[in-house]
Write an enzyme that holds these catalytic residues in place. Structure first.
Site, PDB file in Angstrom:
ATOM      1  N   ARG A  12     -11.505  17.629  -9.189  1.00  0.00           N
ATOM      2  CA  ARG A  12     -11.161  17.516  -7.629  1.00  0.00           C
ATOM      3  C   ARG A  12     -11.265  16.133  -6.900  1.00  0.00           C
ATOM      4  O   ARG A  12     -10.326  15.691  -6.712  1.00  0.00           O
ATOM      5  CB  ARG A  12     -12.423  18.466  -7.082  1.00  0.00           C
ATOM      6  CG  ARG A  12     -12.081  18.857  -5.470  1.00  0.00           C
ATOM      7  CD  ARG A  12     -12.410  17.909  -4.563  1.00  0.00           C
ATOM      8  NE  ARG A  12     -13.892  17.225  -4.482  1.00  0.00           N
ATOM      9  CZ  ARG A  12     -14.180  16.386  -3.640  1.00  0.00           C
ATOM     10  NH1 ARG A  12     -13.533  15.487  -3.343  1.00  0.00           N
ATOM     11  NH2 ARG A  12     -15.702  16.096  -3.722  1.00  0.00           N
ATOM     12  N   ASP A  13     -12.413  15.527  -7.140  1.00  0.00           N
ATOM     13  CA  ASP A  13     -12.594  14.209  -6.297  1.00  0.00           C
ATOM     14  C   ASP A  13     -11.706  13.068  -7.334  1.00  0.00           C
ATOM     15  O   ASP A  13     -11.315  12.216  -6.589  1.00  0.00           O
ATOM     16  CB  ASP A  13     -13.919  13.736  -6.573  1.00  0.00           C
ATOM     17  CG  ASP A  13     -14.541  12.930  -5.457  1.00  0.00           C
ATOM     18  OD1 ASP A  13     -13.725  11.988  -5.123  1.00  0.00           O
ATOM     19  OD2 ASP A  13     -15.954  12.906  -5.081  1.00  0.00           O
ATOM     20  N   HIS A 204     -24.588  12.811  -4.771  1.00  0.00           N
ATOM     21  CA  HIS A 204     -23.151  12.662  -5.055  1.00  0.00           C
ATOM     22  C   HIS A 204     -22.883  11.068  -4.690  1.00  0.00           C
ATOM     23  O   HIS A 204     -22.637  10.661  -3.686  1.00  0.00           O
ATOM     24  CB  HIS A 204     -22.156  13.488  -4.152  1.00  0.00           C
ATOM     25  CG  HIS A 204     -20.818  13.688  -4.342  1.00  0.00           C
ATOM     26  ND1 HIS A 204     -19.822  14.218  -4.988  1.00  0.00           N
ATOM     27  CD2 HIS A 204     -19.747  12.404  -3.945  1.00  0.00           C
ATOM     28  CE1 HIS A 204     -18.738  13.920  -4.927  1.00  0.00           C
ATOM     29  NE2 HIS A 204     -18.699  12.779  -4.393  1.00  0.00           N
ATOM     30  N   HIS A 206     -20.975   7.625  -5.580  1.00  0.00           N
ATOM     31  CA  HIS A 206     -19.695   6.565  -5.989  1.00  0.00           C
ATOM     32  C   HIS A 206     -20.256   5.272  -6.729  1.00  0.00           C
ATOM     33  O   HIS A 206     -20.998   4.826  -5.724  1.00  0.00           O
ATOM     34  CB  HIS A 206     -18.560   6.421  -4.846  1.00  0.00           C
ATOM     35  CG  HIS A 206     -17.854   7.926  -4.793  1.00  0.00           C
ATOM     36  ND1 HIS A 206     -16.564   8.060  -5.340  1.00  0.00           N
ATOM     37  CD2 HIS A 206     -18.266   9.153  -4.303  1.00  0.00           C
ATOM     38  CE1 HIS A 206     -16.114   9.413  -5.116  1.00  0.00           C
ATOM     39  NE2 HIS A 206     -16.879   9.950  -4.344  1.00  0.00           N
ATOM     40  N   CYS A 237     -12.313   9.198  -2.043  1.00  0.00           N
ATOM     41  CA  CYS A 237     -11.622  10.041  -0.782  1.00  0.00           C
ATOM     42  C   CYS A 237     -10.315   9.011  -0.356  1.00  0.00           C
ATOM     43  O   CYS A 237     -10.509   8.197  -0.061  1.00  0.00           O
ATOM     44  CB  CYS A 237     -12.668  10.216   0.377  1.00  0.00           C
ATOM     45  SG  CYS A 237     -12.087  10.960   1.622  1.00  0.00           S
ATOM     46  N   ASN A 246     -16.205   8.053  -8.692  1.00  0.00           N
ATOM     47  CA  ASN A 246     -17.505   8.589  -8.931  1.00  0.00           C
ATOM     48  C   ASN A 246     -18.392   7.928  -9.843  1.00  0.00           C
ATOM     49  O   ASN A 246     -17.765   7.367 -10.624  1.00  0.00           O
ATOM     50  CB  ASN A 246     -17.598  10.073  -8.970  1.00  0.00           C
ATOM     51  CG  ASN A 246     -17.083  10.669  -8.065  1.00  0.00           C
ATOM     52  OD1 ASN A 246     -15.792  10.912  -7.688  1.00  0.00           O
ATOM     53  ND2 ASN A 246     -18.037  11.549  -7.281  1.00  0.00           N
TER      54      ASN A 246
HETATM   55  N1  COA Z   1      -5.048  24.951   2.846  1.00  0.00           N
HETATM   56  C1  COA Z   1      -3.672  25.117   2.977  1.00  0.00           C
HETATM   57  N2  COA Z   1      -2.894  24.723   3.977  1.00  0.00           N
HETATM   58  C2  COA Z   1      -3.850  24.672   5.358  1.00  0.00           C
HETATM   59  C3  COA Z   1      -5.190  24.496   5.233  1.00  0.00           C
HETATM   60  C4  COA Z   1      -5.718  24.932   4.054  1.00  0.00           C
HETATM   61  N3  COA Z   1      -7.180  24.882   3.885  1.00  0.00           N
HETATM   62  N4  COA Z   1      -5.759  24.118   6.497  1.00  0.00           N
HETATM   63  C5  COA Z   1      -4.552  23.945   7.270  1.00  0.00           C
HETATM   64  N5  COA Z   1      -3.531  24.003   6.485  1.00  0.00           N
HETATM   65  C6  COA Z   1      -2.059  23.953   6.946  1.00  0.00           C
HETATM   66  C7  COA Z   1      -1.709  24.598   8.118  1.00  0.00           C
HETATM   67  O1  COA Z   1      -1.492  26.098   7.728  1.00  0.00           O
HETATM   68  C8  COA Z   1      -0.606  23.854   8.796  1.00  0.00           C
HETATM   69  O2  COA Z   1       0.583  24.107   7.901  1.00  0.00           O
HETATM   70  P1  COA Z   1       1.930  23.941   8.900  1.00  0.00           P
HETATM   71  O3  COA Z   1       2.003  22.550   9.228  1.00  0.00           O
HETATM   72  O4  COA Z   1       2.688  24.474   7.771  1.00  0.00           O
HETATM   73  O5  COA Z   1       1.822  24.925   9.950  1.00  0.00           O
HETATM   74  C9  COA Z   1      -1.156  22.432   8.495  1.00  0.00           C
HETATM   75  O6  COA Z   1      -2.029  22.562   7.574  1.00  0.00           O
HETATM   76  C10 COA Z   1      -1.807  21.831   9.551  1.00  0.00           C
HETATM   77  O7  COA Z   1      -2.964  22.829  10.106  1.00  0.00           O
HETATM   78  P2  COA Z   1      -3.973  22.480  10.965  1.00  0.00           P
HETATM   79  O8  COA Z   1      -5.151  23.317  11.180  1.00  0.00           O
HETATM   80  O9  COA Z   1      -3.351  21.694  12.188  1.00  0.00           O
HETATM   81  O10 COA Z   1      -4.654  21.271  10.099  1.00  0.00           O
HETATM   82  P3  COA Z   1      -4.850  19.577  10.467  1.00  0.00           P
HETATM   83  O11 COA Z   1      -3.581  18.826  10.356  1.00  0.00           O
HETATM   84  O12 COA Z   1      -5.733  19.467  11.550  1.00  0.00           O
HETATM   85  O13 COA Z   1      -5.847  19.149   9.153  1.00  0.00           O
HETATM   86  C11 COA Z   1      -7.364  19.659   7.199  1.00  0.00           C
HETATM   87  C12 COA Z   1      -7.256  19.680   8.987  1.00  0.00           C
HETATM   88  C13 COA Z   1      -8.850  20.111   7.147  1.00  0.00           C
HETATM   89  C14 COA Z   1      -6.593  21.037   6.894  1.00  0.00           C
HETATM   90  C15 COA Z   1      -6.633  18.674   6.634  1.00  0.00           C
HETATM   91  O14 COA Z   1      -7.149  17.440   7.171  1.00  0.00           O
HETATM   92  C16 COA Z   1      -7.428  18.736   5.192  1.00  0.00           C
HETATM   93  O15 COA Z   1      -6.653  19.306   4.403  1.00  0.00           O
HETATM   94  N6  COA Z   1      -8.126  17.624   4.817  1.00  0.00           N
HETATM   95  C17 COA Z   1      -8.729  17.462   3.429  1.00  0.00           C
HETATM   96  C18 COA Z   1      -9.331  16.029   3.193  1.00  0.00           C
HETATM   97  C19 COA Z   1      -9.742  15.701   1.830  1.00  0.00           C
HETATM   98  O16 COA Z   1      -9.836  16.969   0.987  1.00  0.00           O
HETATM   99  N7  COA Z   1     -10.267  14.975   1.730  1.00  0.00           N
HETATM  100  C20 COA Z   1     -11.115  14.276   0.547  1.00  0.00           C
HETATM  101  C21 COA Z   1     -12.140  15.393   0.182  1.00  0.00           C
HETATM  102  S1  COA Z   1     -13.636  14.577   0.871  1.00  0.00           S
HETATM  103 ZN    ZN Z   2     -16.740  11.835  -3.551  1.00  0.00          ZN
END
Ligand code: COA
Ligand code: ZN
Length: 309
Positions: A12-13, A204, A206, A237, A246
Site C-alpha cells: 500500500r504505502d 508509523h 518514514h 505519500c 517507510n
Molecule cells: N474509491 C473509488 N473512487 C472514488 C472513491 C473511492 N474511495 N472516492 C471517490 N471516488 C471517485 C468518485 O466516484 C468520483 O468519480 P468520477 O469523477 O468518475 O465521478 C471521483 O472519485 C471524485 O470524487 P470526490 O468524492 O469528489 O473525491 P475527491 O476528488 O474530492 O477526492 C478522495 C477525495 C479522498 C477520494 C481522493 O483524494 C483520494 O482517494 N485520496 C487518497 C489519497 C491517498 O491515498 N494518499 C496516500 C495515502 S496517505
Molecule cells: Zn506512510
C-alpha cells in the site's frame, strides 16, 4: 520475551508512490509470500480514488486474489464512505481510515480538513456496524506537516480523542515525511499511552531524514508494541512533497531481534521476499540488511594472516 507486532505496508504505502504500476498478479504473489513470514498484519492496498492513486486501482482484484493465512490480519486504507463500501465487499479484517492532523496536508491528500474527515468517518462507522470489521484510523502528519511545519501536540490529542469518541478502535500515529525526532516520539507516544491505556496504538515512521529506527526505539520505550514498516524501505505519500520510504521491515525486525524482542517474524523468509523487490519494481531499494547481511554475517580473514600464522 516482549511481543512486538510488525505490520507490513509495502503493497500500500510502498506501491502507491512507485513510478510504475506493479502488475496485479505480482502484487498478489508478493502478499502471499509475505503472509508466510509471521507478520501480524498486512496492509494489502487502498480503496481510494483511482485518479488519486492510480497504482492501486486494482484493489478489489488484489484483495480477492490473495490467499489469506489464519492469524494474519488483512487491512486496507480507506479515506471515505465509498472506499469503505468497496472494502467491505472484499471481506477485509480491518479498515484503516486515513486523515491528516494538519489542514493543508488533509486538503492536498484527501480534499478534506481533519473535521471533514471526521464527518466521513462517522458515516463509515455507521456502514461498518454489525460487520465485525475492526476500525483503525491513521493520523497523518502527527509529528509535523511538510506544508505547515509543527503540528501542535494539543491538536494531535484533540483529534485522537475525537476519533475515539466516534468509535474508532485503534489509532496509528504517522510521521508522514520523516520529520519526527526520538525525543518528540517519546513524548507523544508516552502521552498517548498515558491518556488512553486501553487503545491499540501503532507507530508509523518514514525514514526520510534517517531517524526512522531511532524513532521506533523511542516509541518502543514509550510502550508502543505495534509498528508499520515497509519491505525494502519502500513508501511515501504522493501528496506530501519530499516524502520517501517507510522504515524498512527487514531492518526493523533485524534490530528488534538483536534487542531480544519477539517479532514473530522469520527474518530469512522476509529477506527472500525483499530480495524479489528490485525485479518487481525495476530499481534498488533502500533497505540496509539486504545489502549488508544480518549482523552475524562473517567474512574470511585477510589471506596474509593465514600465510604468516
Ligand atoms: N474509491 C473509488 N473512487 C472514488 C472513491 C473511492 N474511495 N472516492 C471517490 N471516488 C471517485 C468518485 O466516484 C468520483 O468519480 P468520477 O469523477 O468518475 O465521478 C471521483 O472519485 C471524485 O470524487 P470526490 O468524492 O469528489 O473525491 P475527491 O476528488 O474530492 O477526492 C478522495 C477525495 C479522498 C477520494 C481522493 O483524494 C483520494 O482517494 N485520496 C487518497 C489519497 C491517498 O491515498 N494518499 C496516500 C495515502 S496517505
Ligand atoms: Zn506512510
Amino acid at each position: 520475551m516482549t511481543r512486538i507486532y510488525i505490520q507490513e505496508v509495502a503493497t500500500r504505502d510502498g506501491f502507491q508512490i512507485e513510478p510504475a504500476f506493479v502488475p496485479t498478479e505480482d502484487k498478489i504473489a508478493l502478499i502471499d509470500c509475505l503472509s508466510e513470514t509471521g507478520l501480524a498484519k498486512i496492509e494489502v492496498t487502498s480503496f481510494t480514488s483511482p485518479k488519486a492513486i492510480p497504482n492501486l486501482r486494482d484493489a478489489e482484484e488484489v484483495m480477492r486474489g490473495i490467499r489469506r493465512v489464519p492469524g494474519v490480519e488483512y487491512t486496507v486504507l480507506v479515506p471515505n464512505v465509498k472506499g469503505c463500501e468497496r472494502a467491505l465487499s472484499c471481506d477485509v479484517d480491518e479498515i484503516n481510515l486515513v486523515m491528516s492532523a494538519s489542514d493543508t496536508h488533509g486538503l492536498a491528500n484527501l480534499r478534506m480538513t481533519p473535521e471533514q474527515s471526521l464527518e466521513q468517518f462517522k458515516a463509515i462507522i455507521e456502514v461498518t456496524r454489525g460487520s465485525g470489521v475492526f476500525v483503525n484510523a491513521s493520523l497523518s502528519t502527527t509529528f509535523g506537516c511538510p506544508f505547515e511545519g509543527e503540528v501542535p501536540e494539543a491538536r494531535v490529542y484533540e483529534l485522537v480523542q475525537k476519533l475515539l469518541d466516534i468509535g474508532v478502535q485503534g489509532v496509528t500515529l504517522c510521521d508522514t515525511t520523516g520529520m519526527a525526532d526520538p525525543a518528540q516520539v517519546g513524548r507523544i507516544c508516552g502521552e498517548a499511552r498515558r491518556r488512553w491505556p486501553q487503545t491499540v496504538f501503532t507507530a508509523h515512521f518514514h525514514n526520510t531524514r534517517g531517524m526512522g529506527l531511532a524513532n521506533a526505539v523511542a516509541a518502543l520505550n514509550a510502550g508502543i508494541d505495534r509498528f508499520d514498516a515497509s519491505l525494502g524501505g519502500l513508501g511515501g505519500c504522493p501528496y506530501a512533497p519530499g516524502a520517501s520510504g517507510n522504515i524498512c521491515t527487514e531492518d526493523l525486525v533485524h534490530m528488534f531481534q538483536r534487542m531480544g524482542l519477539d517479532t514473530g517474524v522469520d527474518l530469512d523468509r522476509l529477506l527472500e521476499a525483499a530480495a524479489s523487490l528490485p525485479g518487481l519494481i525495476g530499481h534498488e531499494v533502500p533497505g540496509a540488511i539486504l545489502k549488508a547481511g544480518k549482523s552475524d554475517r562473517r567474512y574470511p580473514r585477510p589471506k596474509w594472516m593465514d600465510a604468516t600464522a
